[in-house]
Design a protein around this motif. Structure first.
Motif, PDB file in Angstrom:
ATOM      1  N   GLN A  11       0.894  -1.369  -0.049  1.00  0.00           N
ATOM      2  CA  GLN A  11       0.060   0.122   0.140  1.00  0.00           C
ATOM      3  C   GLN A  11       0.978   1.259  -0.096  1.00  0.00           C
ATOM      4  OE1 GLN A  11      -3.336   0.158   2.738  1.00  0.00           O
ATOM      5  NE2 GLN A  11      -3.999  -1.928   2.155  1.00  0.00           N
ATOM      6  N   TYR A  15       0.324   4.012  -2.732  1.00  0.00           N
ATOM      7  CA  TYR A  15       0.171   5.542  -2.453  1.00  0.00           C
ATOM      8  C   TYR A  15       0.991   6.426  -3.253  1.00  0.00           C
ATOM      9  CZ  TYR A  15      -4.213   4.636  -0.257  1.00  0.00           C
ATOM     10  OH  TYR A  15      -5.635   4.236   0.108  1.00  0.00           O
ATOM     11  N   ASN A  16       2.179   5.902  -3.342  1.00  0.00           N
ATOM     12  CA  ASN A  16       3.385   6.609  -3.710  1.00  0.00           C
ATOM     13  C   ASN A  16       3.011   6.883  -5.399  1.00  0.00           C
ATOM     14  OD1 ASN A  16       4.722   6.953  -1.366  1.00  0.00           O
ATOM     15  ND2 ASN A  16       6.137   5.278  -2.019  1.00  0.00           N
ATOM     16  N   GLY A  18      -0.009   6.733  -6.775  1.00  0.00           N
ATOM     17  CA  GLY A  18      -1.086   7.654  -7.085  1.00  0.00           C
ATOM     18  C   GLY A  18      -0.449   9.122  -6.751  1.00  0.00           C
ATOM     19  N   ALA A  19       0.286   9.286  -5.893  1.00  0.00           N
ATOM     20  CA  ALA A  19       0.941  10.778  -5.708  1.00  0.00           C
ATOM     21  C   ALA A  19       1.560  11.087  -6.898  1.00  0.00           C
ATOM     22  CB  ALA A  19       1.744  11.038  -4.301  1.00  0.00           C
ATOM     23  N   THR A  40     -10.273   5.876   1.717  1.00  0.00           N
ATOM     24  CA  THR A  40      -9.230   5.743   0.684  1.00  0.00           C
ATOM     25  C   THR A  40      -8.319   6.867   0.461  1.00  0.00           C
ATOM     26  OG1 THR A  40     -10.893   4.235  -0.302  1.00  0.00           O
ATOM     27  CG2 THR A  40      -8.787   4.733  -1.637  1.00  0.00           C
ATOM     28  N   MET A  41      -8.753   8.024   0.523  1.00  0.00           N
ATOM     29  CA  MET A  41      -7.861   9.161  -0.038  1.00  0.00           C
ATOM     30  C   MET A  41      -6.906   9.593   0.982  1.00  0.00           C
ATOM     31  SD  MET A  41      -8.726   9.248  -3.012  1.00  0.00           S
ATOM     32  CE  MET A  41      -9.853   8.058  -3.865  1.00  0.00           C
ATOM     33  N   LEU A  44      -3.324   9.297   0.322  1.00  0.00           N
ATOM     34  CA  LEU A  44      -3.001  10.038  -0.638  1.00  0.00           C
ATOM     35  C   LEU A  44      -2.875  11.511  -0.360  1.00  0.00           C
ATOM     36  CD1 LEU A  44      -2.600   9.899  -3.911  1.00  0.00           C
ATOM     37  CD2 LEU A  44      -4.978  10.718  -4.009  1.00  0.00           C
ATOM     38  N   TYR A  45      -3.311  11.973   0.205  1.00  0.00           N
ATOM     39  CA  TYR A  45      -3.599  13.462   0.570  1.00  0.00           C
ATOM     40  C   TYR A  45      -2.450  13.640   1.643  1.00  0.00           C
ATOM     41  CZ  TYR A  45      -8.023  13.950  -1.799  1.00  0.00           C
ATOM     42  OH  TYR A  45      -9.149  14.017  -2.622  1.00  0.00           O
ATOM     43  N   ARG A  47       0.366  12.145   1.191  1.00  0.00           N
ATOM     44  CA  ARG A  47       1.637  12.517   0.625  1.00  0.00           C
ATOM     45  C   ARG A  47       1.610  13.801  -0.182  1.00  0.00           C
ATOM     46  NH1 ARG A  47       0.972   7.544   1.849  1.00  0.00           N
ATOM     47  NH2 ARG A  47       2.487   5.942   1.449  1.00  0.00           N
ATOM     48  N   VAL A 124      -9.959  12.170  -9.478  1.00  0.00           N
ATOM     49  CA  VAL A 124      -9.764  11.105  -8.489  1.00  0.00           C
ATOM     50  C   VAL A 124     -11.144  10.440  -7.951  1.00  0.00           C
ATOM     51  CG1 VAL A 124      -8.429  10.393  -6.295  1.00  0.00           C
ATOM     52  CG2 VAL A 124      -7.590  12.136  -7.980  1.00  0.00           C
ATOM     53  N   ILE A 190      -9.042   4.499  -7.178  1.00  0.00           N
ATOM     54  CA  ILE A 190      -7.995   3.766  -6.120  1.00  0.00           C
ATOM     55  C   ILE A 190      -9.228   2.880  -5.402  1.00  0.00           C
ATOM     56  CG2 ILE A 190      -6.283   4.019  -4.305  1.00  0.00           C
ATOM     57  CD1 ILE A 190      -5.706   6.702  -5.336  1.00  0.00           C
TER      58      ILE A 190
END
Ligand code: F6R
Length: 233
Positions: A11, A15-16, A18-19, A40-41, A44-45, A47, A124, A190
């Motif tokens: 994970q 997420y890396n 995703g960013a 889920t987000m 991401l946020y 990062r 997203v 995601i």
């Protein structure tokens, strides 16, 4: 299939990635980001908050907002977005539906008009256990635009973890419709964890059905799916 599926079981790495997709979009000139909320987000946020990315020339537009709780409520999506992203990474303009509007139907119409005047470079999205995207619950027509929804009981139950009790979870929301979401130039979906397996398997089966809203994105030419589930292998 126009879906680019990336299965990343770790994970942190997911997420890396995703960013990185968001950073690349920004580098390539994206100016309007469609944003989502939910559990889920959060990573991401985190990062994005800790990155050196600059969104101050960009605008954001969120998928949805609850109706029936004030913006100041800890679980409103206005509060969520401030806490998770905007306080640390300001955008030039941010849009989230006003769930406190006196005429929520009119607010939904106005939000749709606003969206028609913009081009969302990257949208997203997360996915619900029942396959919802935004708050478009199963059975929502694919030609739907921004509208007021009654949340499915299963969605209220899933979101009760953020509230003190299920009674506190709003019963309604304003959400971009399916056709609204599909107007974005690129969609980043995601999906994390076993609870999302039903939705992900349905998506990868390739059958497009209004009973499983996420399958609508199969009609879109430019979708990236990040998941930690070993689906479609
Ligand atoms: C949030 C949204 C919802 C969530 C979905 C998944 O803006 O539109 O569709 O993405 O309910 O929620 P989580 O991430 O909490 O599992």
């Amino acid at each position: 299939m126009a879906i680019k599926l990336e299965i990343i079981q770790n994970q942190e790495k997911l997420y890396n990635r995703g960013a990185e997709i968001i950073a690349n979009a920004l580098k390539n000139g994206a100016e309007t980001f469609g944003l989502a909320t939910g559990g889920t987000m959060l990573p991401l946020y985190e990062r994005l908050r800790n990155s050196d990315l600059d969104f101050s020339h960009c605008q954001s537009i969120n998928l949805d907002e609850y109706v029936g709780i004030p913006k100041e409520h800890h679980e409103s999506y206005h509060s969520y977005m401030k806490r998770q992203l905007f306080n640390k990474k300001p955008f030039k303009v941010t849009y989230i539906p006003n769930g406190e509007a006196i005429d929520i139907q009119q607010e939904a119409n106005n939000y749709e008009e606003l969206l028609k005047s913009l081009t969302v470079s990257l949208q997203v999205v997360g996915v619900g256990e029942n396959g919802h995207i935004g708050f478009n619950e199963p059975g929502t027509p694919f030609n739907s635009e921004t509208h007021v929804v009654e949340l499915a009981e299963s969605t209220r139950e899933a979101n009760a973890r953020f509230f003190n009790s299920i009674e506190e979870v709003p019963k309604k929301a304003i959400t971009m419709g399916i056709s609204t979401i599909l107007r974005a130039e690129c969609i980043l979906l995601i999906a994390i964890g076993e609870k999302k397996r039903f939705a992900m398997e349905a998506l990868l089966k390739g059958e497009i059905t209004e009973e499983i809203p996420v399958t609508s994105i199969l009609q879109h030419p430019n979708v990236i799916v990040l998941t930690d589930l070993n689906v479609g292998e």
